[in-house]
Design a protein around this motif. Structure first.
Motif, PDB file in Angstrom:
ATOM      1  N   GLN A   1      -5.858  36.465 -29.086  1.00 46.89           N
ATOM      2  CA  GLN A   1      -6.865  36.998 -28.175  1.00 46.89           C
ATOM      3  C   GLN A   1      -7.715  35.871 -27.573  1.00 46.89           C
ATOM      4  O   GLN A   1      -8.063  35.907 -26.390  1.00 46.89           O
ATOM      5  CB  GLN A   1      -7.759  38.003 -28.894  1.00 46.89           C
ATOM      6  CG  GLN A   1      -8.770  38.664 -27.984  1.00 46.89           C
ATOM      7  CD  GLN A   1      -9.606  39.704 -28.709  1.00 46.89           C
ATOM      8  OE1 GLN A   1      -9.444  39.918 -29.906  1.00 46.89           O
ATOM      9  NE2 GLN A   1     -10.496  40.351 -27.988  1.00 46.89           N
ATOM     10  N   THR A   2      -8.016  34.854 -28.365  1.00 47.98           N
ATOM     11  CA  THR A   2      -8.805  33.725 -27.877  1.00 47.98           C
ATOM     12  C   THR A   2      -8.050  32.963 -26.798  1.00 47.98           C
ATOM     13  O   THR A   2      -8.608  32.630 -25.742  1.00 47.98           O
ATOM     14  CB  THR A   2      -9.165  32.790 -29.046  1.00 47.98           C
ATOM     15  OG1 THR A   2      -9.884  33.530 -30.026  1.00 47.98           O
ATOM     16  CG2 THR A   2      -9.994  31.602 -28.583  1.00 47.98           C
ATOM     17  N   ALA A   3      -6.781  32.674 -27.048  1.00 45.12           N
ATOM     18  CA  ALA A   3      -5.965  31.956 -26.063  1.00 45.12           C
ATOM     19  C   ALA A   3      -5.837  32.777 -24.786  1.00 45.12           C
ATOM     20  O   ALA A   3      -5.980  32.247 -23.672  1.00 45.12           O
ATOM     21  CB  ALA A   3      -4.589  31.650 -26.639  1.00 45.12           C
TER      22      ALA A   3
ATOM     23  N   VAL B   1      -0.745  25.198 -21.299  1.00 44.99           N
ATOM     24  CA  VAL B   1      -0.650  26.651 -21.462  1.00 44.99           C
ATOM     25  C   VAL B   1       0.095  27.243 -20.267  1.00 44.99           C
ATOM     26  O   VAL B   1       0.979  28.083 -20.432  1.00 44.99           O
ATOM     27  CB  VAL B   1      -2.043  27.293 -21.632  1.00 44.99           C
ATOM     28  CG1 VAL B   1      -1.977  28.811 -21.483  1.00 44.99           C
ATOM     29  CG2 VAL B   1      -2.640  26.919 -22.982  1.00 44.99           C
ATOM     30  N   GLY B   2      -0.229  26.790 -19.066  1.00 46.45           N
ATOM     31  CA  GLY B   2       0.481  27.266 -17.882  1.00 46.45           C
ATOM     32  C   GLY B   2       1.963  26.958 -17.954  1.00 46.45           C
ATOM     33  O   GLY B   2       2.807  27.805 -17.624  1.00 46.45           O
TER      34      GLY B   2
ATOM     35  N   GLU C   1       0.999  34.809 -28.360  1.00 47.90           N
ATOM     36  CA  GLU C   1       0.970  34.580 -29.804  1.00 47.90           C
ATOM     37  C   GLU C   1       1.495  33.185 -30.151  1.00 47.90           C
ATOM     38  O   GLU C   1       0.913  32.468 -30.968  1.00 47.90           O
ATOM     39  CB  GLU C   1       1.793  35.641 -30.522  1.00 47.90           C
ATOM     40  CG  GLU C   1       1.694  35.583 -32.025  1.00 47.90           C
ATOM     41  CD  GLU C   1       2.394  36.749 -32.703  1.00 47.90           C
ATOM     42  OE1 GLU C   1       2.473  36.708 -33.937  1.00 47.90           O
ATOM     43  OE2 GLU C   1       2.845  37.679 -32.019  1.00 47.90           O
ATOM     44  N   ALA C   2       2.583  32.764 -29.514  1.00 49.54           N
ATOM     45  CA  ALA C   2       3.153  31.433 -29.766  1.00 49.54           C
ATOM     46  C   ALA C   2       2.210  30.331 -29.278  1.00 49.54           C
ATOM     47  O   ALA C   2       2.033  29.309 -29.963  1.00 49.54           O
ATOM     48  CB  ALA C   2       4.512  31.302 -29.095  1.00 49.54           C
ATOM     49  N   ILE C   3       1.612  30.539 -28.124  1.00 49.78           N
ATOM     50  CA  ILE C   3       0.664  29.556 -27.590  1.00 49.78           C
ATOM     51  C   ILE C   3      -0.535  29.439 -28.522  1.00 49.78           C
ATOM     52  O   ILE C   3      -0.972  28.329 -28.853  1.00 49.78           O
ATOM     53  CB  ILE C   3       0.221  29.949 -26.167  1.00 49.78           C
ATOM     54  CG1 ILE C   3       1.404  29.815 -25.203  1.00 49.78           C
ATOM     55  CG2 ILE C   3      -0.970  29.110 -25.704  1.00 49.78           C
ATOM     56  CD1 ILE C   3       1.175  30.442 -23.847  1.00 49.78           C
ATOM     57  N   ALA C   4      -1.064  30.572 -28.945  1.00 48.47           N
ATOM     58  CA  ALA C   4      -2.221  30.562 -29.845  1.00 48.47           C
ATOM     59  C   ALA C   4      -1.895  29.842 -31.146  1.00 48.47           C
ATOM     60  O   ALA C   4      -2.706  29.046 -31.637  1.00 48.47           O
ATOM     61  CB  ALA C   4      -2.680  31.996 -30.126  1.00 48.47           C
ATOM     62  N   ALA C   5      -0.726  30.086 -31.688  1.00 46.08           N
ATOM     63  CA  ALA C   5      -0.333  29.416 -32.939  1.00 46.08           C
ATOM     64  C   ALA C   5      -0.275  27.909 -32.742  1.00 46.08           C
ATOM     65  O   ALA C   5      -0.734  27.140 -33.600  1.00 46.08           O
ATOM     66  CB  ALA C   5       1.013  29.952 -33.424  1.00 46.08           C
ATOM     67  N   ALA C   6       0.274  27.463 -31.617  1.00 44.72           N
ATOM     68  CA  ALA C   6       0.366  26.030 -31.341  1.00 44.72           C
ATOM     69  C   ALA C   6      -1.016  25.403 -31.174  1.00 44.72           C
ATOM     70  O   ALA C   6      -1.222  24.239 -31.536  1.00 44.72           O
ATOM     71  CB  ALA C   6       1.207  25.792 -30.088  1.00 44.72           C
ATOM     72  N   LEU C   7      -1.958  26.165 -30.640  1.00 48.61           N
ATOM     73  CA  LEU C   7      -3.320  25.670 -30.445  1.00 48.61           C
ATOM     74  C   LEU C   7      -4.199  25.842 -31.674  1.00 48.61           C
ATOM     75  O   LEU C   7      -5.311  25.310 -31.724  1.00 48.61           O
ATOM     76  CB  LEU C   7      -3.986  26.380 -29.254  1.00 48.61           C
ATOM     77  CG  LEU C   7      -3.407  26.071 -27.875  1.00 48.61           C
ATOM     78  CD1 LEU C   7      -4.054  26.981 -26.832  1.00 48.61           C
ATOM     79  CD2 LEU C   7      -3.623  24.605 -27.525  1.00 48.61           C
TER      80      LEU C   7
END
Length: 79
Positions: free
Chosen positions: A60-62, A38-39, A49-55
Motif C-alpha cells: 500500500q505504501t509503494a 518503480v516505473g 507487491e513485488a516492488i514493495a518487497a524490493a523496497l
C-alpha cells in the motif's frame, strides 16, 4: 567524480550548511531514482507487491507513493 559521489562527500562535511544541503540534494536524487526504477518495474509487469518487497515497504505504501506517476506516464504516452 559522479554527482552522487560528490554529494556523499559533501554530506560528510563538518560545515552544517554544506552537509545539510548535500543531504537534501541526495534525498531529491534518491526520490528520482526510486521513481524511475518503480516505473521501469511496472513497465516490465512487476506487481505492487513485488516492488514493495524490493523496497522494503508495504504494498500500500509503494502504491500510494508511486501509482499516480506510473498511471500519469502511461496515459501520457499515447498507449
Amino acid at each position: 567524480m559522479s554527482a552522487a559521489t560528490e554529494l556523499a562527500a559533501a554530506a560528510d562535511s563538518r560545515d552544517p550548511a554544506t552537509g545539510l544541503a548535500a543531504v537534501a540534494a541526495l534525498r531529491r536524487l534518491l526520490e528520482e531514482l526510486e521513481a524511475a526504477h518503480v516505473g521501469n518495474a511496472r513497465a516490465q509487469g512487476w506487481s505492487w507487491e513485488a516492488i514493495a518487497a524490493a523496497l522494503g515497504v508495504r504494498r500500500q505504501t509503494a502504491h500510494r507513493k508511486h501509482a499516480h506517476r506510473v498511471i500519469g506516464n502511461a496515459s501520457g504516452s499515447g498507449s
